[in-house]
Design an enzyme around this catalytic site. Structure first.
Site, PDB file in Angstrom:
ATOM      1  N   GLN A   1       3.877  -1.964  -1.884  1.00 38.14           N
ATOM      2  CA  GLN A   1       3.066  -2.523  -0.811  1.00 38.14           C
ATOM      3  C   GLN A   1       3.596  -3.878  -0.376  1.00 38.14           C
ATOM      4  O   GLN A   1       4.241  -4.581  -1.136  1.00 38.14           O
ATOM      5  CB  GLN A   1       1.602  -2.635  -1.240  1.00 38.14           C
ATOM      6  CG  GLN A   1       1.369  -3.530  -2.422  1.00 38.14           C
ATOM      7  CD  GLN A   1      -0.026  -3.359  -2.992  1.00 38.14           C
ATOM      8  OE1 GLN A   1      -0.532  -2.246  -3.117  1.00 38.14           O
ATOM      9  NE2 GLN A   1      -0.657  -4.460  -3.349  1.00 38.14           N
ATOM     10  N   ALA A   2       3.300  -4.192   0.884  1.00 38.99           N
ATOM     11  CA  ALA A   2       3.741  -5.463   1.456  1.00 38.99           C
ATOM     12  C   ALA A   2       2.675  -5.924   2.449  1.00 38.99           C
ATOM     13  O   ALA A   2       1.830  -5.139   2.880  1.00 38.99           O
ATOM     14  CB  ALA A   2       5.097  -5.296   2.141  1.00 38.99           C
ATOM     15  N   TYR A   3       2.759  -7.188   2.825  1.00 38.01           N
ATOM     16  CA  TYR A   3       1.690  -7.817   3.597  1.00 38.01           C
ATOM     17  C   TYR A   3       2.170  -8.286   4.958  1.00 38.01           C
ATOM     18  O   TYR A   3       3.151  -9.015   5.060  1.00 38.01           O
ATOM     19  CB  TYR A   3       1.076  -8.963   2.781  1.00 38.01           C
ATOM     20  CG  TYR A   3       0.376  -8.385   1.580  1.00 38.01           C
ATOM     21  CD1 TYR A   3      -0.968  -8.057   1.650  1.00 38.01           C
ATOM     22  CD2 TYR A   3       1.076  -8.047   0.429  1.00 38.01           C
ATOM     23  CE1 TYR A   3      -1.612  -7.447   0.590  1.00 38.01           C
ATOM     24  CE2 TYR A   3       0.453  -7.441  -0.635  1.00 38.01           C
ATOM     25  CZ  TYR A   3      -0.897  -7.136  -0.546  1.00 38.01           C
ATOM     26  OH  TYR A   3      -1.520  -6.514  -1.593  1.00 38.01           O
ATOM     27  N   LEU A   4       1.443  -7.842   5.989  1.00 39.22           N
ATOM     28  CA  LEU A   4       1.716  -8.277   7.357  1.00 39.22           C
ATOM     29  C   LEU A   4       0.967  -9.566   7.654  1.00 39.22           C
ATOM     30  O   LEU A   4       1.360 -10.334   8.526  1.00 39.22           O
ATOM     31  CB  LEU A   4       1.296  -7.189   8.351  1.00 39.22           C
ATOM     32  CG  LEU A   4       1.970  -5.832   8.151  1.00 39.22           C
ATOM     33  CD1 LEU A   4       1.333  -4.786   9.046  1.00 39.22           C
ATOM     34  CD2 LEU A   4       3.456  -5.948   8.412  1.00 39.22           C
TER      35      LEU A   4
END
Length: 162
Positions: free
Chosen positions: A26-29
């Site tokens: 997962q990664a964050y915008l």
């Protein structure tokens, strides 16, 4: 609405490999508000999380793999990777996250509840360690933006997380 408590793990449960697990990336915008993209096994999601520590809004929208990869390229900070185990602890399920990558060695357990009252009454199993529900440094969104570049580059805040 998501109601969960989060703990460091003192020791892994016996027979960990016998429990179902899946790979999560997962990664964050955005971290204010939290907007995340996640690959969860063979599924893909865009998630919005509201403000809060133990109780907060959460909305998941399905994505295609192509949409996920497009958005992943636009994310800020490190991509968080972990193996998530589902461990029954009646009447709940412990989600045990064994991190790798920048956070290799970190193990967190989360338990979700239907009500705040149940969360407040919860007694964790003996293998759980310190509760970190109210420590924002253990939110994956915080960790993504504060990940060490290398083991020798770890600052004091990140050492506290490990």
């Amino acid at each position: 609405m998501e109601i969960e408590r989060k703990y460091l793990v003192r020791r892994l449960p016996d027979n960990l490999e016998s429990f179902p697990s899946r790979r999560i990336e997962q990664a964050y915008l955005s971290v204010g508000p939290v907007v995340r993209v996640r690959r969860d096994g063979k599924s893909f999601y865009l998630t919005y999380k509201g403000i809060g520590l133990m109780v907060r809004e959460e909305y998941n929208l399905p994505l295609t793999e192509a949409s996920y990869l497009h958005l992943l390229a636009k994310a800020d900070g490190a991509v968080i990777t972990k193996q998530r185990y589902q461990i029954p602890y009646e009447p709940y399920t412990v989600e045990l996250d064994v991190f790798d990558g920048a956070y290799a060695g970190l193990i967190l357990a989360e338990v979700e509840f239907p009500t705040e009252e149940e969360a407040d009454r919860f007694t964790p199993p003996q293998w759980f360690g310190q509760e970190v529900t109210f420590d924002g440094r253990y939110h994956n969104s915080y960790m993504a933006l504060h990940a060490p570049q290398s083991a020798s580059d770890t600052d004091d805040e990140i050492k506290a997380v490990h």
